[in-house]
Design a protein around this motif. Structure first.
Motif, mmCIF file in Angstrom:
data_model
loop_
_atom_site.group_PDB
_atom_site.id
_atom_site.type_symbol
_atom_site.label_atom_id
_atom_site.label_comp_id
_atom_site.label_asym_id
_atom_site.label_seq_id
_atom_site.Cartn_x
_atom_site.Cartn_y
_atom_site.Cartn_z
ATOM 1 N N ARG A 1 -2.553 -2.547 -5.471
ATOM 2 C CA ARG A 1 -2.899 -2.040 -4.145
ATOM 3 C C ARG A 1 -3.978 -2.906 -3.484
ATOM 4 O O ARG A 1 -3.985 -3.103 -2.278
ATOM 5 N N TRP A 2 -4.885 -3.465 -4.293
ATOM 6 C CA TRP A 2 -5.960 -4.308 -3.760
ATOM 7 C C TRP A 2 -5.403 -5.564 -3.101
ATOM 8 O O TRP A 2 -5.992 -6.085 -2.143
ATOM 9 N N ILE A 3 -4.256 -6.050 -3.575
ATOM 10 C CA ILE A 3 -3.629 -7.210 -2.944
ATOM 11 C C ILE A 3 -3.137 -6.837 -1.540
ATOM 12 O O ILE A 3 -3.271 -7.616 -0.596
ATOM 13 N N ILE B 1 0.828 -1.212 0.000
ATOM 14 C CA ILE B 1 0.000 0.000 0.000
ATOM 15 C C ILE B 1 0.864 1.264 0.000
ATOM 16 O O ILE B 1 0.558 2.239 -0.682
ATOM 17 N N ASN C 1 0.995 0.638 -7.255
ATOM 18 C CA ASN C 1 -0.398 1.117 -7.228
ATOM 19 C C ASN C 1 -1.356 0.179 -7.944
ATOM 20 O O ASN C 1 -2.523 0.094 -7.592
ATOM 21 N N GLU C 2 -0.860 -0.535 -8.962
ATOM 22 C CA GLU C 2 -1.732 -1.434 -9.720
ATOM 23 C C GLU C 2 -2.207 -2.615 -8.874
ATOM 24 O O GLU C 2 -3.264 -3.186 -9.128
ATOM 25 N N ILE D 1 -4.431 -4.595 0.420
ATOM 26 C CA ILE D 1 -5.609 -4.508 1.291
ATOM 27 C C ILE D 1 -6.086 -5.901 1.686
ATOM 28 O O ILE D 1 -6.427 -6.144 2.850
ATOM 29 N N MET D 2 -6.072 -6.832 0.730
ATOM 30 C CA MET D 2 -6.471 -8.212 1.042
ATOM 31 C C MET D 2 -5.535 -8.837 2.074
ATOM 32 O O MET D 2 -5.982 -9.525 2.996
#
Length: 86
Positions: free
Chosen positions: A52-54, A43, A49-50, A56-57
């Protein structure tokens, strides 16, 4: 198991089982720390940035792993205590 005196072999087996349970909890704890730190690193780095969802997971999954490990540790500890009734 009967209420007879435990032999040395039985006592050592109980100790090995307890230590294995602690090692398993520590493995869960190590995994929690790695997931959490990796999530925060992903994060914070602008290069990633591409994905970033990983990050958060990983931050969400980390505490879940710690809770699972803690419940498992306490359950096995209780099972050992009930089975051998020291």
């Amino acid at each position: 198991m009967s209420t007879l005196e435990h032999s040395l072999r039985d006592k050592l087996a109980i100790d090995r089982t307890r230590l294995a349970n602690e090692r398993t909890f520590l493995a869960y704890f190590r995994t929690f720390i790695v997931f959490l730190s990796s999530g925060f690193a992903i994060i914070k780095l602008d290069l990633l940035n591409e994905i970033r969802w990983i990050g958060i997971m990983l931050i969400v999954i980390g505490p879940a792993l710690l809770i699972i490990g803690l419940f498992r540790f306490l359950y096995v500890k209780k099972s050992i205590k009930n089975y051998y009734k020291e």
